[in-house]
Each structure stands twice: as structure tokens, then as C-alpha cells.
Motif scaffolding. Structure first.
Motif, PDB file in Angstrom:
ATOM      1  N   UNK A 191      85.500  14.415-156.267  1.00 42.16           N
ATOM      2  CA  UNK A 191      85.279  15.797-155.592  1.00 42.16           C
ATOM      3  C   UNK A 191      85.028  16.981-156.655  1.00 42.16           C
ATOM      4  N   UNK A 192      83.934  17.698-156.207  1.00 46.69           N
ATOM      5  CA  UNK A 192      83.615  18.609-157.155  1.00 46.69           C
ATOM      6  C   UNK A 192      84.302  19.937-156.864  1.00 46.69           C
ATOM      7  N   UNK A 193      85.293  20.439-157.385  1.00 46.90           N
ATOM      8  CA  UNK A 193      86.049  21.517-156.743  1.00 46.90           C
ATOM      9  C   UNK A 193      85.344  22.938-157.168  1.00 46.90           C
ATOM     10  N   UNK A 194      84.368  22.883-157.783  1.00 50.33           N
ATOM     11  CA  UNK A 194      83.443  24.212-158.170  1.00 50.33           C
ATOM     12  C   UNK A 194      82.634  24.305-156.722  1.00 50.33           C
ATOM     13  N   UNK A 195      82.494  23.349-156.053  1.00 52.37           N
ATOM     14  CA  UNK A 195      81.757  23.499-154.695  1.00 52.37           C
ATOM     15  C   UNK A 195      82.753  23.605-153.578  1.00 52.37           C
ATOM     16  N   UNK A 196      84.058  23.840-153.817  1.00 57.26           N
ATOM     17  CA  UNK A 196      84.850  23.976-152.605  1.00 57.26           C
ATOM     18  C   UNK A 196      84.497  24.911-151.691  1.00 57.26           C
TER      19      UNK A 196
ATOM     20  N   UNK B 140      87.007  25.712-149.405  1.00 55.51           N
ATOM     21  CA  UNK B 140      88.331  26.068-148.782  1.00 55.51           C
ATOM     22  C   UNK B 140      88.825  27.334-149.683  1.00 55.51           C
ATOM     23  N   UNK B 141      88.789  28.561-148.867  1.00 51.07           N
ATOM     24  CA  UNK B 141      89.104  29.652-149.611  1.00 51.07           C
ATOM     25  C   UNK B 141      90.737  29.950-149.984  1.00 51.07           C
ATOM     26  N   UNK B 142      90.912  30.711-151.040  1.00 53.23           N
ATOM     27  CA  UNK B 142      92.219  31.285-151.249  1.00 53.23           C
ATOM     28  C   UNK B 142      92.210  32.668-151.755  1.00 53.23           C
ATOM     29  N   UNK B 143      93.285  33.424-151.373  1.00 51.60           N
ATOM     30  CA  UNK B 143      93.102  34.842-151.596  1.00 51.60           C
ATOM     31  C   UNK B 143      94.170  34.853-152.854  1.00 51.60           C
ATOM     32  N   UNK B 144      93.810  35.211-153.962  1.00 52.16           N
ATOM     33  CA  UNK B 144      94.712  35.447-154.914  1.00 52.16           C
ATOM     34  C   UNK B 144      95.447  36.976-154.759  1.00 52.16           C
TER      35      UNK B 144
ATOM     36  N   UNK C 152      89.034  27.883-157.914  1.00 58.43           N
ATOM     37  CA  UNK C 152      87.581  28.146-158.321  1.00 58.43           C
ATOM     38  C   UNK C 152      86.939  29.043-157.332  1.00 58.43           C
ATOM     39  N   UNK C 153      85.871  29.573-157.757  1.00 55.20           N
ATOM     40  CA  UNK C 153      85.243  30.498-157.079  1.00 55.20           C
ATOM     41  C   UNK C 153      84.010  29.464-156.458  1.00 55.20           C
ATOM     42  N   UNK C 154      84.422  29.013-155.337  1.00 55.09           N
ATOM     43  CA  UNK C 154      83.509  28.104-154.615  1.00 55.09           C
ATOM     44  C   UNK C 154      82.234  28.537-154.388  1.00 55.09           C
ATOM     45  N   UNK C 155      81.084  27.505-154.700  1.00 55.67           N
ATOM     46  CA  UNK C 155      80.064  27.751-154.509  1.00 55.67           C
ATOM     47  C   UNK C 155      79.568  27.823-153.055  1.00 55.67           C
ATOM     48  N   UNK C 156      80.257  26.714-152.430  1.00 58.88           N
ATOM     49  CA  UNK C 156      79.785  26.604-150.938  1.00 58.88           C
ATOM     50  C   UNK C 156      80.299  27.996-150.069  1.00 58.88           C
TER      51      UNK C 156
END
Length: 51
Positions: A1-6, A8-12, A32-36
């Protein structure tokens, strides 16, 4: 799994007092700041900023 292409959002946390709880909840997880999601693909870091 390429995490950079996630997709699934997360709010810091925006407030410094919420950062400790966030760190307890997620421990050493890496985000990661997901490219998708239109992001840049870079690693995110939770930093504490206080005035």
C-alpha cells in the motif's frame, strides 16, 4: 500500500491542548497528505504552536 496515495482523511488538531490527546490516540502512526484527496503526498507532522 502506498500511503502517500491514501484516500482516508485525518484531521490534525488545531488547538495546542488537543495535541496531547491526539498523540495518545495515534501513538507513533505516520500520516500523509494523501494525493487521492488532492494533497501533495508529503508526510504530515503534528507540531505544537502556542502564542
Amino acid at each position: 500500500m502506498v500511503v502517500e496515495r491514501s484516500d482516508r482523511p485525518v484531521i490534525l488538531p488545531e488547538e495546542p491542548h488537543n495535541l496531547d490527546e491526539f498523540r495518545r490516540q495515534y501513538g507513533t502512526d505516520v500520516f500523509w497528505c494523501g494525493t487521492l484527496l488532492g494533497g501533495c503526498g508529503q508526510k504530515l507532522m503534528a507540531k505544537r504552536y502556542e502564542n
